[in-house]
Each structure stands twice: as structure tokens, then as C-alpha cells.
Motif scaffolding. Structure first.
Motif, PDB file in Angstrom:
ATOM      1  N   ILE A  35       0.842  -1.205   0.000  1.00  0.00           N
ATOM      2  CA  ILE A  35       0.000   0.000   0.000  1.00  0.00           C
ATOM      3  C   ILE A  35       0.875   1.252   0.000  1.00  0.00           C
ATOM      4  CG2 ILE A  35      -1.582   1.389   1.424  1.00  0.00           C
ATOM      5  CD1 ILE A  35      -3.090  -0.796   0.101  1.00  0.00           C
ATOM      6  N   PHE A  36       1.915   1.243   0.837  1.00  0.00           N
ATOM      7  CA  PHE A  36       2.771   2.422   0.935  1.00  0.00           C
ATOM      8  C   PHE A  36       3.500   2.690  -0.378  1.00  0.00           C
ATOM      9  CE2 PHE A  36       6.505   4.896   2.148  1.00  0.00           C
ATOM     10  CZ  PHE A  36       5.901   5.932   2.849  1.00  0.00           C
ATOM     11  N   ALA A  37       4.155   1.673  -0.933  1.00  0.00           N
ATOM     12  CA  ALA A  37       4.888   1.850  -2.196  1.00  0.00           C
ATOM     13  C   ALA A  37       3.930   2.186  -3.333  1.00  0.00           C
ATOM     14  CB  ALA A  37       5.697   0.603  -2.522  1.00  0.00           C
ATOM     15  N   GLY A  38       2.761   1.551  -3.344  1.00  0.00           N
ATOM     16  CA  GLY A  38       1.759   1.885  -4.348  1.00  0.00           C
ATOM     17  C   GLY A  38       1.310   3.326  -4.225  1.00  0.00           C
ATOM     18  N   GLY A  39       1.155   3.792  -2.995  1.00  0.00           N
ATOM     19  CA  GLY A  39       0.765   5.187  -2.767  1.00  0.00           C
ATOM     20  C   GLY A  39       1.834   6.170  -3.204  1.00  0.00           C
ATOM     21  N   ILE A  40       3.080   5.878  -2.872  1.00  0.00           N
ATOM     22  CA  ILE A  40       4.195   6.757  -3.267  1.00  0.00           C
ATOM     23  C   ILE A  40       4.292   6.834  -4.786  1.00  0.00           C
ATOM     24  CG2 ILE A  40       6.737   6.943  -3.347  1.00  0.00           C
ATOM     25  CD1 ILE A  40       5.671   7.859  -0.696  1.00  0.00           C
ATOM     26  N   LEU A  64       4.119   4.416 -17.303  1.00  0.00           N
ATOM     27  CA  LEU A  64       4.961   3.271 -16.954  1.00  0.00           C
ATOM     28  C   LEU A  64       5.056   3.094 -15.442  1.00  0.00           C
ATOM     29  CD1 LEU A  64       7.745   3.743 -19.647  1.00  0.00           C
ATOM     30  CD2 LEU A  64       5.840   2.105 -19.667  1.00  0.00           C
ATOM     31  N   THR A  65       5.129   4.181 -14.708  1.00  0.00           N
ATOM     32  CA  THR A  65       5.171   4.114 -13.244  1.00  0.00           C
ATOM     33  C   THR A  65       3.896   3.488 -12.697  1.00  0.00           C
ATOM     34  OG1 THR A  65       6.624   6.036 -13.130  1.00  0.00           O
ATOM     35  CG2 THR A  65       5.386   5.507 -11.131  1.00  0.00           C
ATOM     36  N   LEU A  66       2.772   3.798 -13.331  1.00  0.00           N
ATOM     37  CA  LEU A  66       1.495   3.249 -12.864  1.00  0.00           C
ATOM     38  C   LEU A  66       1.407   1.736 -13.034  1.00  0.00           C
ATOM     39  CD1 LEU A  66      -0.904   6.098 -14.013  1.00  0.00           C
ATOM     40  CD2 LEU A  66      -0.361   5.433 -11.643  1.00  0.00           C
ATOM     41  N   LEU A  67       2.215   1.155 -13.913  1.00  0.00           N
ATOM     42  CA  LEU A  67       2.274  -0.307 -13.996  1.00  0.00           C
ATOM     43  C   LEU A  67       2.760  -0.889 -12.674  1.00  0.00           C
ATOM     44  CD1 LEU A  67       3.821  -0.660 -17.565  1.00  0.00           C
ATOM     45  CD2 LEU A  67       1.412  -1.023 -16.913  1.00  0.00           C
ATOM     46  N   PHE A  68       3.749  -0.243 -12.076  1.00  0.00           N
ATOM     47  CA  PHE A  68       4.241  -0.660 -10.759  1.00  0.00           C
ATOM     48  C   PHE A  68       3.167  -0.425  -9.697  1.00  0.00           C
ATOM     49  CE2 PHE A  68       8.104   0.211 -13.120  1.00  0.00           C
ATOM     50  CZ  PHE A  68       8.970  -0.792 -12.717  1.00  0.00           C
ATOM     51  N   THR A  69       2.597   0.785  -9.712  1.00  0.00           N
ATOM     52  CA  THR A  69       1.597   1.173  -8.725  1.00  0.00           C
ATOM     53  C   THR A  69       0.471   0.155  -8.662  1.00  0.00           C
ATOM     54  OG1 THR A  69       2.052   3.520  -9.079  1.00  0.00           O
ATOM     55  CG2 THR A  69      -0.077   2.968  -8.097  1.00  0.00           C
ATOM     56  N   PHE A  70      -0.087  -0.148  -9.813  1.00  0.00           N
ATOM     57  CA  PHE A  70      -1.226  -1.049  -9.857  1.00  0.00           C
ATOM     58  C   PHE A  70      -0.842  -2.445  -9.388  1.00  0.00           C
ATOM     59  CE2 PHE A  70      -4.786  -3.298 -11.997  1.00  0.00           C
ATOM     60  CZ  PHE A  70      -5.813  -2.607 -11.382  1.00  0.00           C
ATOM     61  N   THR A  71       0.355  -2.891  -9.730  1.00  0.00           N
ATOM     62  CA  THR A  71       0.819  -4.204  -9.272  1.00  0.00           C
ATOM     63  C   THR A  71       0.855  -4.253  -7.747  1.00  0.00           C
ATOM     64  OG1 THR A  71       2.151  -4.503 -11.275  1.00  0.00           O
ATOM     65  CG2 THR A  71       2.731  -5.850  -9.360  1.00  0.00           C
ATOM     66  N   TYR A  72       1.456  -3.254  -7.124  1.00  0.00           N
ATOM     67  CA  TYR A  72       1.587  -3.265  -5.663  1.00  0.00           C
ATOM     68  C   TYR A  72       0.238  -3.163  -4.976  1.00  0.00           C
ATOM     69  CZ  TYR A  72       6.341  -2.199  -7.096  1.00  0.00           C
ATOM     70  OH  TYR A  72       7.560  -2.211  -7.715  1.00  0.00           O
ATOM     71  N   LEU A  73      -0.640  -2.326  -5.505  1.00  0.00           N
ATOM     72  CA  LEU A  73      -1.956  -2.192  -4.889  1.00  0.00           C
ATOM     73  C   LEU A  73      -2.767  -3.473  -5.057  1.00  0.00           C
ATOM     74  CD1 LEU A  73      -2.798   1.509  -5.802  1.00  0.00           C
ATOM     75  CD2 LEU A  73      -1.928   0.602  -3.625  1.00  0.00           C
ATOM     76  N   TRP A  74      -2.589  -4.160  -6.169  1.00  0.00           N
ATOM     77  CA  TRP A  74      -3.299  -5.420  -6.397  1.00  0.00           C
ATOM     78  C   TRP A  74      -2.782  -6.504  -5.441  1.00  0.00           C
ATOM     79  CZ3 TRP A  74      -4.980  -6.818 -11.987  1.00  0.00           C
ATOM     80  CH2 TRP A  74      -5.916  -7.858 -11.977  1.00  0.00           C
ATOM     81  N   VAL A  75      -1.476  -6.557  -5.227  1.00  0.00           N
ATOM     82  CA  VAL A  75      -0.921  -7.505  -4.244  1.00  0.00           C
ATOM     83  C   VAL A  75      -1.546  -7.251  -2.878  1.00  0.00           C
ATOM     84  CG1 VAL A  75       1.166  -8.180  -2.968  1.00  0.00           C
ATOM     85  CG2 VAL A  75       1.269  -7.904  -5.459  1.00  0.00           C
ATOM     86  N   ALA A  76      -1.595  -5.982  -2.479  1.00  0.00           N
ATOM     87  CA  ALA A  76      -2.178  -5.627  -1.178  1.00  0.00           C
ATOM     88  C   ALA A  76      -3.644  -6.035  -1.109  1.00  0.00           C
ATOM     89  CB  ALA A  76      -2.022  -4.139  -0.907  1.00  0.00           C
ATOM     90  N   LEU A  77      -4.403  -5.733  -2.150  1.00  0.00           N
ATOM     91  CA  LEU A  77      -5.818  -6.080  -2.167  1.00  0.00           C
ATOM     92  C   LEU A  77      -6.026  -7.585  -2.059  1.00  0.00           C
ATOM     93  CD1 LEU A  77      -8.748  -5.138  -2.478  1.00  0.00           C
ATOM     94  CD2 LEU A  77      -8.452  -5.362  -4.955  1.00  0.00           C
TER      95      LEU A  77
END
Length: 170
Positions: A35-40, A64-77
Motif C-alpha cells: 500500500i505504501f509503495a503503491g501510494g508513493i 509506466l510508473t502506474l504499472l508498478f503502482t497497480f501491481t503493488y496495490l493489487w498484491v495488497a488487495l
């Protein structure tokens, strides 16, 4: 400087997600760093896309950055909803395919050590996302290998270069 900020936390989340895959961190707490890394990375991407100085290149970087963001938020979810991760696995294939031309573009236009490092990082991230596809969507028994690669990429494509960028060395 925003790239260094993002990479530092990309390094942290990859390092910790790798440890999680290696059963060193439990399911009930790995969501915090995701969540934190996805938020940053979300905030950085929004700044890049919608800041006063946004241009075509910064919007591309945001995408391209949002590819990372979405991955991390999906892992958290997935840690909250108990999903099996197959959807995330298929998204990982989409991302792996998407970043292959990014890799070639970065390497073909590389002029500095930092440019070469970035191109090689895109290549290694493509491999990592493909490993997550194999692990999650295809059910391959590669959690240990994926965990080890994730830890190493966290250190060498995120944590260390992010710190060096923030310190003005890279």
C-alpha cells in the motif's frame, strides 16, 4: 529526484515481497509495504502526468510508473480479499509484454551508464513480471525462484539506485 524517491520504495517493496515469497514475512503484514509503495508511486505518477511542467515524456513516464503502482496495490488487495492471484498473474503478463519495447527503446537510446542501467532494469522487470505470470496465472511451482529474483531486483534495480539518485551520486 522523483525517480530516486520512487525507486527507493520500489526497492523496498520488491525486497520485502521477495522475502514474503520465501516465507520470511506473513500474508497478514505484507500488504503494508505494498500500500505504501503503491501510494508513493501513485503520487509521483500523478505529479508527472498532471504537474505544471507535464509534457509527453513525463506522461509516458507516469504511465509506466502506474504499472508498478497497480501491481503493488493489487498484491495488497489480494491479501485482504483472499484472491488466488490469477488476475494479477494475467495483468503481470500484460505488463511483461508492455515493457519489452520499453526495454529496447531504453537500450537503443542509452548514452550514459544510468541509461544502460535503466534499460537493463526494464529487461529484468519484464522477466520478473513474466515470472509472476507463470507463478500466479499458470500455477507453476516457482515461488522460491521468483522470491530470490524479486529480492535481488529489489536491491539492484530499486533500493541501491534509488538511494544513489537521492544522494546525488547517480
Amino acid at each position: 529526484m522523483l525517480q530516486g524517491l520512487s525507486l527507493l520504495y520500489v526497492g523496498a517493496v520488491l525486497f520485502l515481497n521477495g522475502l514474503w515469497l520465501l516465507d520470511r514475512i506473513g500474508d497478514r503484514e505484507i500488504w503494508v509495504i505494498n500500500i505504501f509503495a503503491g501510494g508513493i508511486t501513485l503520487l509521483v505518477a500523478l505529479r508527472m502526468a498532471f504537474g505544471a511542467d507535464a509534457d509527453a515524456e513525463s506522461i509516458r513516464g507516469a504511465a509506466l510508473t502506474l504499472l508498478f503502482t497497480f501491481t503493488y496495490l493489487w498484491v495488497a488487495l489480494n491479501r485482504f480479499n483472499g484472491a488466488d492471484g490469477r488476475g494479477l498473474g494475467w495483468f503481470s503478463l500484460f505488463v511483461a509484454i508492455t515493457v519489452v519495447p520499453v526495454t529496447f527503446d531504453a537500450l537503443s537510446h542509452a548514452e550514459t551508464i544510468r541509461d544502460i542501467w535503466l534499460g537493463l532494469s526494464w529487461a529484468s522487470w519484464a522477466v520478473l513480471w513474466f515470472m509472476f505470470f507463470l507463478l500466479l496465472a499458470k500455477g507453476r511451482n516457482i515461488a522460491r525462484q521468483t522470491g530470490i529474483v524479486t529480492v535481488l531486483l529489489g536491491i539492484f534495480t530499486g533500493w541501491l539506485p534509488g538511494w544513489l539518485m537521492l544522494d546525488g551520486i547517480l
